[in-house]
Design a protein around this motif. Structure first.
Motif, PDB file in Angstrom:
ATOM      1  N   GLU A 120       0.823  -1.307   0.038  1.00  0.00           N
ATOM      2  CA  GLU A 120      -0.265   0.052   0.113  1.00  0.00           C
ATOM      3  C   GLU A 120       0.859   1.450  -0.099  1.00  0.00           C
ATOM      4  O   GLU A 120       1.879   1.496   0.856  1.00  0.00           O
ATOM      5  CB  GLU A 120      -1.054   0.030   1.110  1.00  0.00           C
ATOM      6  N   VAL A 121       0.648   2.348  -0.821  1.00  0.00           N
ATOM      7  CA  VAL A 121       1.392   3.464  -0.766  1.00  0.00           C
ATOM      8  C   VAL A 121       0.284   4.491  -0.643  1.00  0.00           C
ATOM      9  O   VAL A 121      -0.700   4.701  -1.106  1.00  0.00           O
ATOM     10  CB  VAL A 121       1.871   3.619  -2.304  1.00  0.00           C
ATOM     11  N   ARG A 122       0.760   5.728   0.278  1.00  0.00           N
ATOM     12  CA  ARG A 122      -0.219   6.746   0.513  1.00  0.00           C
ATOM     13  C   ARG A 122      -0.067   7.712  -0.636  1.00  0.00           C
ATOM     14  O   ARG A 122       1.035   8.180  -1.058  1.00  0.00           O
ATOM     15  CB  ARG A 122       0.543   7.605   1.951  1.00  0.00           C
ATOM     16  N   ASP A 123      -1.240   8.241  -0.802  1.00  0.00           N
ATOM     17  CA  ASP A 123      -1.412   9.494  -1.876  1.00  0.00           C
ATOM     18  C   ASP A 123      -2.295  10.276  -1.056  1.00  0.00           C
ATOM     19  O   ASP A 123      -3.497  10.209  -1.001  1.00  0.00           O
ATOM     20  CB  ASP A 123      -1.818   8.766  -3.020  1.00  0.00           C
ATOM     21  N   GLY A 124      -1.806  11.350  -0.331  1.00  0.00           N
ATOM     22  CA  GLY A 124      -2.477  12.618   0.378  1.00  0.00           C
ATOM     23  C   GLY A 124      -3.083  11.721   1.339  1.00  0.00           C
ATOM     24  O   GLY A 124      -2.224  10.980   2.231  1.00  0.00           O
ATOM     25  N   ALA A 125      -4.491  11.797   1.813  1.00  0.00           N
ATOM     26  CA  ALA A 125      -4.934  10.900   2.690  1.00  0.00           C
ATOM     27  C   ALA A 125      -5.505   9.564   2.358  1.00  0.00           C
ATOM     28  O   ALA A 125      -5.784   8.853   3.330  1.00  0.00           O
ATOM     29  CB  ALA A 125      -6.327  11.657   3.256  1.00  0.00           C
ATOM     30  N   ALA A 126      -5.136   9.055   1.477  1.00  0.00           N
ATOM     31  CA  ALA A 126      -5.565   7.842   0.842  1.00  0.00           C
ATOM     32  C   ALA A 126      -4.504   6.687   0.849  1.00  0.00           C
ATOM     33  O   ALA A 126      -3.309   7.222   0.451  1.00  0.00           O
ATOM     34  CB  ALA A 126      -6.306   7.878  -0.726  1.00  0.00           C
ATOM     35  N   TRP A 127      -4.880   5.627   0.959  1.00  0.00           N
ATOM     36  CA  TRP A 127      -3.769   4.366   0.613  1.00  0.00           C
ATOM     37  C   TRP A 127      -4.243   3.422  -0.539  1.00  0.00           C
ATOM     38  O   TRP A 127      -5.346   3.097  -0.396  1.00  0.00           O
ATOM     39  CB  TRP A 127      -3.703   3.428   1.901  1.00  0.00           C
ATOM     40  N   ILE A 128      -3.447   3.569  -1.248  1.00  0.00           N
ATOM     41  CA  ILE A 128      -3.705   2.844  -2.621  1.00  0.00           C
ATOM     42  C   ILE A 128      -2.966   1.297  -2.637  1.00  0.00           C
ATOM     43  O   ILE A 128      -1.620   1.037  -2.293  1.00  0.00           O
ATOM     44  CB  ILE A 128      -3.032   3.733  -3.760  1.00  0.00           C
ATOM     45  N   ALA A 129      -3.720   0.321  -2.685  1.00  0.00           N
ATOM     46  CA  ALA A 129      -3.240  -0.929  -2.827  1.00  0.00           C
ATOM     47  C   ALA A 129      -2.434  -1.224  -4.088  1.00  0.00           C
ATOM     48  O   ALA A 129      -3.004  -0.908  -5.197  1.00  0.00           O
ATOM     49  CB  ALA A 129      -4.286  -1.984  -2.632  1.00  0.00           C
ATOM     50  N   VAL A 130      -1.238  -1.545  -4.136  1.00  0.00           N
ATOM     51  CA  VAL A 130      -0.247  -1.993  -5.403  1.00  0.00           C
ATOM     52  C   VAL A 130       0.004  -3.603  -5.191  1.00  0.00           C
ATOM     53  O   VAL A 130       0.559  -3.993  -4.062  1.00  0.00           O
ATOM     54  CB  VAL A 130       0.724  -1.007  -5.434  1.00  0.00           C
ATOM     55  N   ALA A 141      -1.611  -2.119 -10.324  1.00  0.00           N
ATOM     56  CA  ALA A 141      -1.403  -0.673  -9.670  1.00  0.00           C
ATOM     57  C   ALA A 141      -2.283   0.167 -10.453  1.00  0.00           C
ATOM     58  O   ALA A 141      -2.218   0.768 -11.558  1.00  0.00           O
ATOM     59  CB  ALA A 141       0.017  -0.245  -9.926  1.00  0.00           C
ATOM     60  N   PRO A 142      -3.428   0.440  -9.612  1.00  0.00           N
ATOM     61  CA  PRO A 142      -3.941  -0.264  -8.377  1.00  0.00           C
ATOM     62  C   PRO A 142      -4.023  -1.643  -8.452  1.00  0.00           C
ATOM     63  O   PRO A 142      -4.664  -2.189  -9.454  1.00  0.00           O
ATOM     64  CB  PRO A 142      -5.205   0.652  -7.834  1.00  0.00           C
ATOM     65  N   ALA A 143      -4.271  -2.346  -7.212  1.00  0.00           N
ATOM     66  CA  ALA A 143      -4.712  -3.827  -7.191  1.00  0.00           C
ATOM     67  C   ALA A 143      -6.205  -3.866  -7.536  1.00  0.00           C
ATOM     68  O   ALA A 143      -6.907  -3.011  -7.146  1.00  0.00           O
ATOM     69  CB  ALA A 143      -4.439  -3.950  -5.809  1.00  0.00           C
ATOM     70  N   ARG A 144      -6.525  -4.693  -8.565  1.00  0.00           N
ATOM     71  CA  ARG A 144      -7.826  -4.700  -8.849  1.00  0.00           C
ATOM     72  C   ARG A 144      -8.534  -6.006  -8.332  1.00  0.00           C
ATOM     73  O   ARG A 144      -9.852  -6.179  -8.306  1.00  0.00           O
ATOM     74  CB  ARG A 144      -7.923  -4.915 -10.361  1.00  0.00           C
ATOM     75  N   ALA A 145      -7.972  -7.241  -8.009  1.00  0.00           N
ATOM     76  CA  ALA A 145      -8.761  -8.261  -7.360  1.00  0.00           C
ATOM     77  C   ALA A 145      -9.323  -8.092  -6.085  1.00  0.00           C
ATOM     78  O   ALA A 145      -8.824  -7.091  -5.164  1.00  0.00           O
ATOM     79  CB  ALA A 145      -7.739  -9.512  -7.178  1.00  0.00           C
ATOM     80  N   PRO A 146     -10.623  -8.742  -5.840  1.00  0.00           N
ATOM     81  CA  PRO A 146     -11.257  -8.617  -4.623  1.00  0.00           C
ATOM     82  C   PRO A 146     -10.354  -8.934  -3.623  1.00  0.00           C
ATOM     83  O   PRO A 146      -9.665 -10.108  -3.809  1.00  0.00           O
ATOM     84  CB  PRO A 146     -12.594  -9.376  -4.684  1.00  0.00           C
ATOM     85  N   ARG A 147     -10.183  -8.495  -2.545  1.00  0.00           N
ATOM     86  CA  ARG A 147      -9.278  -8.718  -1.447  1.00  0.00           C
ATOM     87  C   ARG A 147      -9.802  -8.182  -0.044  1.00  0.00           C
ATOM     88  O   ARG A 147     -10.849  -7.456   0.010  1.00  0.00           O
ATOM     89  CB  ARG A 147      -7.689  -8.058  -1.679  1.00  0.00           C
TER      90      ARG A 147
END
Length: 321
Positions: A267-277, A284-290
């Motif tokens: 996970e990488v931070r972008d502002g206040a959001a965390w994006i799954a990679v 990127a971003p992670a697409r599979a249901p998780r």
């Protein structure tokens, strides 16, 4: 592990000791020992377990020991002490009740004697108390302690030969040669779930992760070296942090195109959001249901330990709903 899970080993009160192999979800995760010593009307019991947190959490060994002193009826009659990783933690006592660490002993003794197979039981850490009961199911004793059902196969000498906790998919198997696993449990383990991943809603009390937004432009490509998903996630996090990004490892259950599997990603931070990679899935971003069970930064040992405990707690979860 919980006090109820630790109590599962104490299914009889003969003097002596026994050793058990601990399994969760069919995977060998650790070893446990039980020792009971009685003098007159007083008995002292010691339960000790060592569980491997798994490679995703660095393979650390979590140790827990419970000491209890009771009267001949199994009611608390002296000190109760709990240690986690060698350090004492606060213990709470409910006068006149049976410690959870000895609940099975008391209940099975009453069941064998034909008396009342129930007793008031309390958790040694929280102080929560509730009636607990045992019943026969053929050759197996079914015991319910603080809401957790356990199935106990008695051994010829009165000690449990096997204890199963179906809701946790946990099992204790008597084995005098039991030891810690040769290597920490690996994540590549299948988890039952719906054939259509779009129907996935819950796992281990968690809601499915929401769709991730776009990864920041400065993030590395979703690929990294490593022989396992955990190694690839850790390597990608290191690359992202080298670029000045805040990144961490995430562990949980994801769909790999064929089914649900225990998995690690970043996970990488972008502002206040965390994006799954997901470097292993090249997403990127992670697409599979998780379902994200735990997160930790590589340099945060406490968070890594907490992640290990959370992973073990969910490892035996039956399926993705």
């Amino acid at each position: 592990m919980t006090a109820v899970l630790a109590a599962a080993l104490l299914a009889a009160l003969p003097a002596g000791s026994a050793r058990y192999r601990v399994e969760i979800g069919g995977v060998h995760v650790g070893v446990a020992e039980l020792e009971v010593r009685c003098e007159g009307a007083r008995c002292r019991a010691r339960f000790a377990s060592r569980l491997a947190h798994g490679e995703a959490a660095g393979g650390r060994i979590a140790a827990r020991t419970t000491h209890v002193e009771v009267d001949g009826a199994g009611r608390v009659a002296g000190p109760v002490a709990v240690e986690v990783d060698g350090a004492p933690v606060p213990a709470r006592v409910v006068p006149g009740a049976v410690p959870a660490a000895l609940a099975e002993v008391v209940l099975l003794d009453r069941l064998r004697a034909g008396g009342d197979p129930c007793a008031e039981v309390f958790d040694e850490e929280s102080g929560a108390a509730a009636p607990a009961c045992a019943r026969r199911d053929g050759e197996v004793a079914v015991v319910e302690v603080l809401g957790v059902v356990e199935r106990i196969v008695p051994g010829a000498d009165g000690w449990p030969a096997e204890i199963a906790i179906p809701a946790q998919r946990a099992r204790y198997v008597r084995d005098e040669h039991a030891a810690l696993p040769a290597s920490p449990l690996r994540l590549e383990v299948r988890v039952p779930g719906p054939a259509d991943p779009r129907l996935a809603r819950r796992f281990c009390g968690l809601e499915v992760d929401p769709p991730a937004p776009r990864a920041p432009a400065a993030a590395p490509e979703p690929r990294a070296p490593g022989a396992s998903c955990r190694e690839q996630a850790a390597a990608w996090v290191a690359l992202a942090r080298a670029r000045g990004l805040d990144a961490r490892v995430a562990v949980g259950v994801a769909h790999d195109g064929a089914g649900f599997v225990w998995h690690a990603w970043a996970e990488v931070r972008d502002g206040a959001a965390w994006i799954a990679v997901d470097p292993a899935f090249r997403e990127a971003p992670a697409r599979a249901p998780r379902f994200t069970v735990a997160r930790y930064r590589p340099d945060d040992a406490a968070a890594r330990d907490a992640a290990g405990r959370r992973i073990l707690a969910c490892w035996g979860a039956a399926r993705v709903e």
